[in-house]
Design an enzyme around this catalytic site. Structure first.
Site, PDB file in Angstrom:
ATOM      1  N   SER A   7       0.868  -1.174  -0.065  1.00 34.23           N
ATOM      2  CA  SER A   7      -0.082   0.041   0.044  1.00 34.23           C
ATOM      3  C   SER A   7       0.660   1.408  -0.017  1.00 34.23           C
ATOM      4  CB  SER A   7      -1.041  -0.077   1.326  1.00 34.23           C
ATOM      5  OG  SER A   7      -1.677   1.309   1.273  1.00 34.23           O
ATOM      6  N   HIS A  32      -1.064  -1.239  -4.318  1.00 33.14           N
ATOM      7  CA  HIS A  32      -2.365  -0.698  -3.871  1.00 33.14           C
ATOM      8  C   HIS A  32      -2.254   0.572  -3.749  1.00 33.14           C
ATOM      9  CE1 HIS A  32      -6.099  -1.779  -1.891  1.00 33.14           C
ATOM     10  NE2 HIS A  32      -5.859  -0.910  -1.062  1.00 33.14           N
ATOM     11  N   ASP A  34      -4.556   3.900  -2.430  1.00 31.00           N
ATOM     12  CA  ASP A  34      -5.848   4.136  -1.600  1.00 31.00           C
ATOM     13  C   ASP A  34      -6.297   5.648  -1.772  1.00 31.00           C
ATOM     14  OD1 ASP A  34      -6.268   1.858  -0.053  1.00 31.00           O
ATOM     15  OD2 ASP A  34      -4.268   2.332   1.088  1.00 31.00           O
ATOM     16  N   MET A  36      -8.679   8.532  -0.741  1.00 30.09           N
ATOM     17  CA  MET A  36      -9.590   9.107   0.000  1.00 30.09           C
ATOM     18  C   MET A  36     -10.064  10.288   0.167  1.00 30.09           C
ATOM     19  SD  MET A  36      -7.424   7.317   3.454  1.00 30.09           S
ATOM     20  CE  MET A  36      -6.892   5.746   3.434  1.00 30.09           C
ATOM     21  N   HIS A  64      -8.140   1.605  -4.973  1.00 29.79           N
ATOM     22  CA  HIS A  64      -8.863   1.511  -3.931  1.00 29.79           C
ATOM     23  C   HIS A  64      -9.875   2.665  -3.706  1.00 29.79           C
ATOM     24  CE1 HIS A  64     -10.030   0.162   0.691  1.00 29.79           C
ATOM     25  NE2 HIS A  64     -11.031   0.423   0.035  1.00 29.79           N
ATOM     26  N   MET A  66     -11.943   5.041  -1.901  1.00 28.42           N
ATOM     27  CA  MET A  66     -12.949   5.319  -0.493  1.00 28.42           C
ATOM     28  C   MET A  66     -13.280   6.682  -0.700  1.00 28.42           C
ATOM     29  SD  MET A  66     -10.103   3.614   2.004  1.00 28.42           S
ATOM     30  CE  MET A  66      -8.815   3.784   0.691  1.00 28.42           C
ATOM     31  N   MET A 135     -12.272  -5.450   3.694  1.00 28.79           N
ATOM     32  CA  MET A 135     -11.659  -4.783   4.478  1.00 28.79           C
ATOM     33  C   MET A 135     -11.520  -5.327   5.909  1.00 28.79           C
ATOM     34  SD  MET A 135     -10.889  -1.933   2.984  1.00 28.79           S
ATOM     35  CE  MET A 135      -9.896  -1.253   4.360  1.00 28.79           C
ATOM     36  N   ASP A 173      -7.401  -6.322   3.068  1.00 24.78           N
ATOM     37  CA  ASP A 173      -6.987  -4.910   3.327  1.00 24.78           C
ATOM     38  C   ASP A 173      -7.121  -4.450   4.754  1.00 24.78           C
ATOM     39  OD1 ASP A 173      -5.645  -2.610   2.950  1.00 24.78           O
ATOM     40  OD2 ASP A 173      -7.255  -1.805   1.655  1.00 24.78           O
TER      41      ASP A 173
HETATM   42  C1  DX5 Z   1      -7.017   1.513   4.670  1.00 22.35           C
HETATM   43  C2  DX5 Z   1      -6.455   1.414   3.581  1.00 22.35           C
HETATM   44  C3  DX5 Z   1      -5.349   0.357   3.607  1.00 22.35           C
HETATM   45  C4  DX5 Z   1      -4.038   0.671   4.507  1.00 22.35           C
HETATM   46  C5  DX5 Z   1      -3.598  -0.595   4.878  1.00 22.35           C
HETATM   47  O1  DX5 Z   1      -7.946   2.416   4.877  1.00 22.35           O
HETATM   48  O2  DX5 Z   1      -7.396   0.915   2.627  1.00 22.35           O
HETATM   49  O3  DX5 Z   1      -4.792  -0.014   2.214  1.00 22.35           O
HETATM   50  O4  DX5 Z   1      -2.948   1.221   3.618  1.00 22.35           O
HETATM   51  O5  DX5 Z   1      -2.388  -0.349   5.679  1.00 22.35           O
HETATM   52  P1  DX5 Z   1      -1.846  -1.406   6.910  1.00 22.35           P
HETATM   53  O6  DX5 Z   1      -1.455  -2.492   6.099  1.00 22.35           O
HETATM   54  O7  DX5 Z   1      -0.916  -0.476   7.508  1.00 22.35           O
HETATM   55  O8  DX5 Z   1      -3.150  -1.778   7.742  1.00 22.35           O
HETATM   56 ZN    ZN Z   2      -6.971  -0.092   0.916  1.00 24.83          ZN
END
Ligand code: DX5
Ligand code: ZN
Length: 213
Positions: A7, A32, A34, A36, A64, A66, A135, A173
């Site tokens: 990630s 990956h 993310d 947000m 991903h 969010m 998740m 994840d």
């Molecule tokens: C959380 C993200 C994850 C995050 C995971 O909202 O979707 O992808 O980066 O990080 P770790 O592996 O540190 O839990």
């Molecule tokens: Zn993620």
């Protein structure tokens, strides 16, 4: 073969390109990414322009989303080079249409669900996605502890897919490390996202190899 997706959230933001190349050389399968929006989740991270740059660093991008109204952002991430685009079942009012939109944009389509969301959200779109993302923490931040109840959900999702004769990927994840990874694989996960544990490992290549076993 188990796929590992580091990630980017846990990378060094002043050396992002180097941190992507490092995990690519160490044998990672996807990056990956993310996204947000400060609305679906409390945190704000990266947008399509960052995705475009990240996609040039040697790994296929697993985006991903969010975000609320994910349908508004699919084309932008597809155009920015994402290989997989995953939307949250809780955020997509018209999930079925959203998945079609992702495939029409030339990407693999994923459905993500929060820890409290039932895997039944997949029932009427089985066959319309290529990946289910379970998740294992509440989305928004890296470095959290895995919620154990989510391990059962991985098994439930894999069971639904098997029953339907589908071989979509099951991605997990949040809180994935060398202790939780084997439990998730045993439950049926075949793609593991790892952020803080992976980027914090002394030897990333060995970490990835150990996670796959
Ligand atoms: C959380 C993200 C994850 C995050 C995971 O909202 O979707 O992808 O980066 O990080 P770790 O592996 O540190 O839990
Ligand atoms: Zn993620």
């Amino acid at each position: 073969m188990i796929k590992v997706a580091p990630s980017l959230l846990a990378a060094d933001y002043l050396n992002v390109g180097e941190d992507i190349r490092r995990v690519a050389e160490a044998g990672a399968d996807y990056l990956h990414f993310d996204v947000m929006d400060g609305s679906f989740v409390p945190n704000i991270s990266f947008g399509p322009e960052m995705c475009r740059r990240a996609a040039t660093c040697g790994l296929p991008v697993d985006a991903h989303l969010m975000v609320v109204n994910p349908e508004r952002h699919i084309e932008a991430f597809a155009e920015a080079g994402a290989r997989i685009i995953t939307v949250h079942a809780e955020a997509a009012t018209h999930l079925h249409r959203c998945l079609q939109q992702i495939r029409a944009a030339g990407c693999l389509a994923g459905v993500a669900m929060n820890p409290a969301t039932s895997p039944e959200c997949l029932r009427y779109v089985l066959g319309d996605f290529d990946l289910a993302l379970v998740m294992t923490v509440n989305p928004g931040f890296g470095g959290q502890k895995l919620i154990p109840a989510c391990i059962d959900k991985v098994a439930a999702v894999r069971g639904m897919l098997n029953e339907a004769g589908l071989d979509a990927m099951v991605e997990v994840d949040g809180g994935v490390n060398l202790e939780t990874g084997p439990k998730l694989i045993a439950a049926g996960a075949d793609m593991l996202v790892a952020g803080s544990a992976l980027y914090g490992a002394a030897d990333v290549k060995r970490f990835i190899e150990a996670l796959r076993k």
